[in-house]
Write a protein that holds these residues in place. Sequence first.
Motif, PDB file in Angstrom:
ATOM      1  N   ASP A 191       0.802  -1.228   0.000  1.00 25.89           N
ATOM      2  CA  ASP A 191       0.000   0.000   0.000  1.00 25.89           C
ATOM      3  C   ASP A 191       0.837   1.281   0.000  1.00 25.89           C
ATOM      4  O   ASP A 191       0.282   2.372   0.081  1.00 25.89           O
ATOM      5  N   LYS A 192       2.157   1.160  -0.082  1.00 26.23           N
ATOM      6  CA  LYS A 192       2.998   2.351  -0.248  1.00 26.23           C
ATOM      7  C   LYS A 192       4.309   1.939  -0.917  1.00 26.23           C
ATOM      8  O   LYS A 192       4.705   0.777  -0.877  1.00 26.23           O
ATOM      9  N   TRP A 193       4.942   2.921  -1.531  1.00 25.86           N
ATOM     10  CA  TRP A 193       6.149   2.658  -2.321  1.00 25.86           C
ATOM     11  C   TRP A 193       5.927   1.510  -3.313  1.00 25.86           C
ATOM     12  O   TRP A 193       6.835   0.726  -3.601  1.00 25.86           O
ATOM     13  N   VAL A 194       4.716   1.425  -3.849  1.00 31.58           N
ATOM     14  CA  VAL A 194       4.392   0.287  -4.707  1.00 31.58           C
ATOM     15  C   VAL A 194       5.212   0.283  -5.996  1.00 31.58           C
ATOM     16  O   VAL A 194       5.405  -0.778  -6.602  1.00 31.58           O
ATOM     17  N   ASP A 195       5.689   1.453  -6.423  1.00 32.83           N
ATOM     18  CA  ASP A 195       6.516   1.502  -7.625  1.00 32.83           C
ATOM     19  C   ASP A 195       7.981   1.217  -7.321  1.00 32.83           C
ATOM     20  O   ASP A 195       8.807   1.133  -8.231  1.00 32.83           O
ATOM     21  N   GLN A 196       8.300   1.073  -6.015  1.00 30.07           N
ATOM     22  CA  GLN A 196       9.703   0.911  -5.616  1.00 30.07           C
ATOM     23  C   GLN A 196       9.987  -0.425  -4.940  1.00 30.07           C
ATOM     24  O   GLN A 196      11.100  -0.931  -4.998  1.00 30.07           O
ATOM     25  N   GLY A 197       9.006  -0.991  -4.242  1.00 27.37           N
ATOM     26  CA  GLY A 197       9.140  -2.361  -3.757  1.00 27.37           C
ATOM     27  C   GLY A 197       9.927  -2.578  -2.487  1.00 27.37           C
ATOM     28  O   GLY A 197      10.392  -3.691  -2.222  1.00 27.37           O
ATOM     29  N   TRP A 198      10.062  -1.555  -1.642  1.00 28.12           N
ATOM     30  CA  TRP A 198      10.825  -1.740  -0.403  1.00 28.12           C
ATOM     31  C   TRP A 198      10.150  -2.760   0.518  1.00 28.12           C
ATOM     32  O   TRP A 198       8.919  -2.892   0.523  1.00 28.12           O
ATOM     33  N   VAL A 199      10.943  -3.466   1.311  1.00 27.51           N
ATOM     34  CA  VAL A 199      10.442  -4.533   2.181  1.00 27.51           C
ATOM     35  C   VAL A 199       9.530  -3.947   3.269  1.00 27.51           C
ATOM     36  O   VAL A 199       9.876  -2.981   3.947  1.00 27.51           O
ATOM     37  N   GLU A 200       8.374  -4.551   3.426  1.00 21.23           N
ATOM     38  CA  GLU A 200       7.428  -4.149   4.471  1.00 21.23           C
ATOM     39  C   GLU A 200       7.994  -4.575   5.823  1.00 21.23           C
ATOM     40  O   GLU A 200       8.215  -5.769   6.060  1.00 21.23           O
ATOM     41  N   CYS A 201       8.228  -3.607   6.689  1.00 22.03           N
ATOM     42  CA  CYS A 201       8.757  -3.959   8.006  1.00 22.03           C
ATOM     43  C   CYS A 201       8.384  -2.899   9.029  1.00 22.03           C
ATOM     44  O   CYS A 201       8.037  -1.766   8.687  1.00 22.03           O
ATOM     45  N   GLU A 213       9.557 -13.977  10.814  1.00 20.26           N
ATOM     46  CA  GLU A 213      10.872 -14.612  10.764  1.00 20.26           C
ATOM     47  C   GLU A 213      11.818 -13.877   9.803  1.00 20.26           C
ATOM     48  O   GLU A 213      12.985 -14.252   9.647  1.00 20.26           O
ATOM     49  N   VAL A 214      11.321 -12.808   9.165  1.00 12.93           N
ATOM     50  CA  VAL A 214      12.110 -12.051   8.182  1.00 12.93           C
ATOM     51  C   VAL A 214      12.429 -10.663   8.734  1.00 12.93           C
ATOM     52  O   VAL A 214      11.565  -9.985   9.299  1.00 12.93           O
ATOM     53  N   PHE A 215      13.678 -10.240   8.556  1.00 16.63           N
ATOM     54  CA  PHE A 215      14.114  -8.890   8.935  1.00 16.63           C
ATOM     55  C   PHE A 215      14.705  -8.202   7.700  1.00 16.63           C
ATOM     56  O   PHE A 215      15.272  -8.863   6.830  1.00 16.63           O
ATOM     57  N   ALA A 216      14.578  -6.887   7.658  1.00 15.50           N
ATOM     58  CA  ALA A 216      15.165  -6.116   6.562  1.00 15.50           C
ATOM     59  C   ALA A 216      16.260  -5.210   7.098  1.00 15.50           C
ATOM     60  O   ALA A 216      16.157  -4.662   8.194  1.00 15.50           O
ATOM     61  N   LEU A 217      17.310  -5.047   6.306  1.00 10.87           N
ATOM     62  CA  LEU A 217      18.431  -4.188   6.697  1.00 10.87           C
ATOM     63  C   LEU A 217      18.862  -3.314   5.526  1.00 10.87           C
ATOM     64  O   LEU A 217      18.891  -3.758   4.370  1.00 10.87           O
ATOM     65  N   GLY A 218      19.214  -2.076   5.819  1.00 11.32           N
ATOM     66  CA  GLY A 218      19.816  -1.223   4.807  1.00 11.32           C
ATOM     67  C   GLY A 218      18.835  -0.617   3.821  1.00 11.32           C
ATOM     68  O   GLY A 218      17.663  -0.398   4.133  1.00 11.32           O
ATOM     69  N   ASP A 219      19.337  -0.364   2.616  1.00  8.62           N
ATOM     70  CA  ASP A 219      18.570   0.375   1.616  1.00  8.62           C
ATOM     71  C   ASP A 219      17.222  -0.260   1.289  1.00  8.62           C
ATOM     72  O   ASP A 219      16.258   0.443   0.969  1.00  8.62           O
TER      73      ASP A 219
END
Length: 319
Positions: A191-201, A213-219
Amino acid sequence: MAKKVETAGGQSLSYDFLIVAPGLVLDHDAIEGFSLDLVGTNGIGALYAGPDYAARTWTAAQKFTQEGGVGLMTRPATEMKCAGAPLKHAFLIDDIASRTVGRGKFEMTYAAHDGALFGVPIVSEKVRMLFGDRGIAPVYNHVLKAIDPGKRIATFTTPDGDTELGYDYIHIVPPQRAPDVIRQSGLSWADKWVDQGWVECDMKTLRHLRHPEVFALGDVAGVPKGKTAASVKWQVPVVEDHLIAAIMGREGTEIYDGYTSCPLITRVGRAMLVEFDYHNNLTPSFPGIIAPLEELWISWLMKEVALKATYNAMLRGKA
């Protein structure tokens, strides 16, 4: 969720916990008429593509600083790594040109993607004042769409329709997005950054909201701020804490508050050490010693000496 990672080499790896940190991709193809083989020719610069292209960029930029003309600086509408970098380039080229070809022989325009020059209002106002002092003209809500290398014309999307600006030197910063493997995995925000695809966290713990069980780091992390090396430095201990807690069956306690550092170079030998959080609060590491909105030689020295060593250490996993 299958809890498996498929590698390019054909391996299938199972996991209990996954830390996603693939960085981002530069979408140069989104700019019509542009390709990386043009960098260094026809007054075209593009620093982000790597050291070789940085050297080629300097070839084009140096010609501009020696001959003058119209310099055009751009910034994409997407989230991006080191959002202050386009400003740094504008400041440095303006400073160098003022010492070589001289004032009156060149003009500079900075095309901002929205209605501000920086995401933190007080910093944006400071940059606006510095631009005014140095004659750098900002234009707002201008997003680079296409270039005509032969005619040296750039086309921008604006709220009032497309508009064209001529240039003798242009610095192109491409749109930036999550890698396809992330966008195709179902880990991205819907529902946001849909054109960019950043990890939902979760912005405080960097833990995925649908797949704990998933974590995101960095850019690649889909948080409001944090695409800098300094941010990663503060994010890693948070992910580590929550990962170990999850393995041990308890809750983690560390919180990432959005800390970001931007050593904003404003001329050769001067910089502002701008540090801030999710809420646009300035968070100086050296209060009373380094004023965050002052152009200081010590901030430049920190960028050139201390931070460079830190960046290199981080790249080697030693910081």
